[in-house]
Motif scaffolding. Structure first.
Motif, PDB file in Angstrom:
ATOM      1  N   HIS A  97       0.848  -1.195   0.000  1.00 41.74           N
ATOM      2  CA  HIS A  97       0.000   0.000   0.000  1.00 41.74           C
ATOM      3  C   HIS A  97       0.884   1.245   0.000  1.00 41.74           C
ATOM      4  N   TYR A  98       0.588   2.198  -0.880  1.00 48.71           N
ATOM      5  CA  TYR A  98       1.308   3.476  -0.887  1.00 48.71           C
ATOM      6  C   TYR A  98       1.006   4.201   0.418  1.00 48.71           C
ATOM      7  N   ARG A  99      -0.258   4.426   0.705  1.00 49.00           N
ATOM      8  CA  ARG A  99      -0.657   4.924   2.022  1.00 49.00           C
ATOM      9  C   ARG A  99      -1.122   3.714   2.815  1.00 49.00           C
ATOM     10  N   SER A 112      -5.697   1.948  -6.935  1.00 47.61           N
ATOM     11  CA  SER A 112      -4.601   2.871  -7.273  1.00 47.61           C
ATOM     12  C   SER A 112      -3.584   2.966  -6.137  1.00 47.61           C
ATOM     13  N   ASN A 113      -3.998   2.642  -4.936  1.00 50.50           N
ATOM     14  CA  ASN A 113      -3.144   2.754  -3.758  1.00 50.50           C
ATOM     15  C   ASN A 113      -2.308   1.500  -3.511  1.00 50.50           C
ATOM     16  N   VAL A 114      -2.625   0.404  -4.179  1.00 54.48           N
ATOM     17  CA  VAL A 114      -1.968  -0.871  -3.869  1.00 54.48           C
ATOM     18  C   VAL A 114      -1.372  -1.473  -5.142  1.00 54.48           C
ATOM     19  N   HIS A 115      -0.087  -1.858  -5.042  1.00 59.48           N
ATOM     20  CA  HIS A 115       0.609  -2.452  -6.186  1.00 59.48           C
ATOM     21  C   HIS A 115       1.527  -3.566  -5.699  1.00 59.48           C
ATOM     22  N   ARG A 116       1.915  -4.420  -6.630  1.00 59.62           N
ATOM     23  CA  ARG A 116       2.799  -5.543  -6.314  1.00 59.62           C
ATOM     24  C   ARG A 116       4.159  -4.999  -5.905  1.00 59.62           C
ATOM     25  N   GLN A 117       4.659  -5.537  -4.789  1.00 56.32           N
ATOM     26  CA  GLN A 117       5.904  -5.043  -4.229  1.00 56.32           C
ATOM     27  C   GLN A 117       6.684  -6.218  -3.651  1.00 56.32           C
ATOM     28  N   SER A 123       8.348  -4.768   3.552  1.00 59.00           N
ATOM     29  CA  SER A 123       8.545  -5.046   4.979  1.00 59.00           C
ATOM     30  C   SER A 123       9.825  -4.421   5.526  1.00 59.00           C
ATOM     31  N   SER A 124      10.950  -4.745   4.910  1.00 51.19           N
ATOM     32  CA  SER A 124      12.233  -4.297   5.446  1.00 51.19           C
ATOM     33  C   SER A 124      12.456  -2.804   5.283  1.00 51.19           C
ATOM     34  N   LYS A 125      11.992  -2.238   4.177  1.00 49.34           N
ATOM     35  CA  LYS A 125      12.209  -0.815   3.923  1.00 49.34           C
ATOM     36  C   LYS A 125      10.957   0.017   4.171  1.00 49.34           C
ATOM     37  N   SER A 126      10.022  -0.516   4.936  1.00 47.94           N
ATOM     38  CA  SER A 126       8.767   0.177   5.297  1.00 47.94           C
ATOM     39  C   SER A 126       8.037   0.743   4.084  1.00 47.94           C
ATOM     40  N   GLY A 127       8.025  -0.006   3.025  1.00 47.66           N
ATOM     41  CA  GLY A 127       7.291   0.401   1.830  1.00 47.66           C
ATOM     42  C   GLY A 127       8.144   1.151   0.823  1.00 47.66           C
ATOM     43  N   ASN A 128       9.364   1.546   1.185  1.00 51.60           N
ATOM     44  CA  ASN A 128      10.248   2.272   0.273  1.00 51.60           C
ATOM     45  C   ASN A 128       9.453   3.395  -0.404  1.00 51.60           C
ATOM     46  N   VAL A 129       8.823   4.243   0.408  1.00 52.86           N
ATOM     47  CA  VAL A 129       7.794   5.182  -0.028  1.00 52.86           C
ATOM     48  C   VAL A 129       8.291   6.212  -1.046  1.00 52.86           C
ATOM     49  N   VAL A 130       9.509   6.685  -0.918  1.00 50.26           N
ATOM     50  CA  VAL A 130      10.012   7.704  -1.848  1.00 50.26           C
ATOM     51  C   VAL A 130      10.054   7.137  -3.269  1.00 50.26           C
TER      52      VAL A 130
END
Length: 181
Positions: A97-99, A112-117, A123-130
């Protein structure tokens, strides 16, 4: 025509039935068979009542599981949205989830908020949000990303809505897999 011998359902002794549907050799065994059937029926009804009385959080979990499976299948041929881990990566793939659902539960089921990751980013990079945001703009556009970032309306789905969401995404997943086969 003589009836075939049967085994009593309670004591397992052989007997010749006097009536077509007789399942017990005598009155006392028939009472015990009836009690066992009643216990089974009551247990079945108790399980059904427990299913009906599931707490809302269980329905959220079930709907989320169906939605996440759909997202992973939808993005099957795409790399990780954050780090571009290749499609043939053998590790675990998650629906990121982006948010997050904690920060914006109203966007929990927003496609739109959720994509394959990949699991490392999610998990390890807390979503790698940037990096997620950069790639998300490429995929859905800046307007959609800004809509996600500014959506702060609190919305809590009812159990019926959660059941419908789970059912919808299970059906869409089934159709998607069927189309790919």
């Amino acid at each position: 025509m003589a009836a075939k011998p049967r085994k009593c359902r309670h004591c397992k002794a052989p007997f010749v039935p006097a009536r077509p549907l007789q399942v017990a050799c005598g009155y006392s065994c028939a009472i015990e068979v009836h009690k066992a059937n009643t216990r089974r029926t009551m247990a079945r009804e108790k399980r059904a009542a427990r299913r009906r009385a599931r707490p809302r959080r269980d329905w959220v979990k079930l709907a989320q599981t169906a939605f996440n499976a759909f997202v992973r299948e939808r993005d099957l041929i795409m790399p990780c949205i954050s780090c571009h881990m290749p499609v043939n990566y053998n590790g675990q793939w998650q629906a990121g989830h982006y948010r997050t659902t904690a920060a914006a539960p109203q966007l929990r089921f927003d496609e739109s908020n959720v994509h394959r990751q990949c699991a490392q980013c999610n998990s390890s990079k807390s979503g790698n949000v940037v990096e997620y945001r950069k790639k998300l703009i490429e995929r859905v556009g800046l307007l959609e990303v800004e809509r996600l970032e500014n959506d702060n309306e609190v919305k809590r789905q009812t159990v019926e809505e959660l059941q419908a969401i789970g059912k919808t995404y299970r059906e869409r997943l089934r159709e998607m897999r069927k189309a790919r086969a």
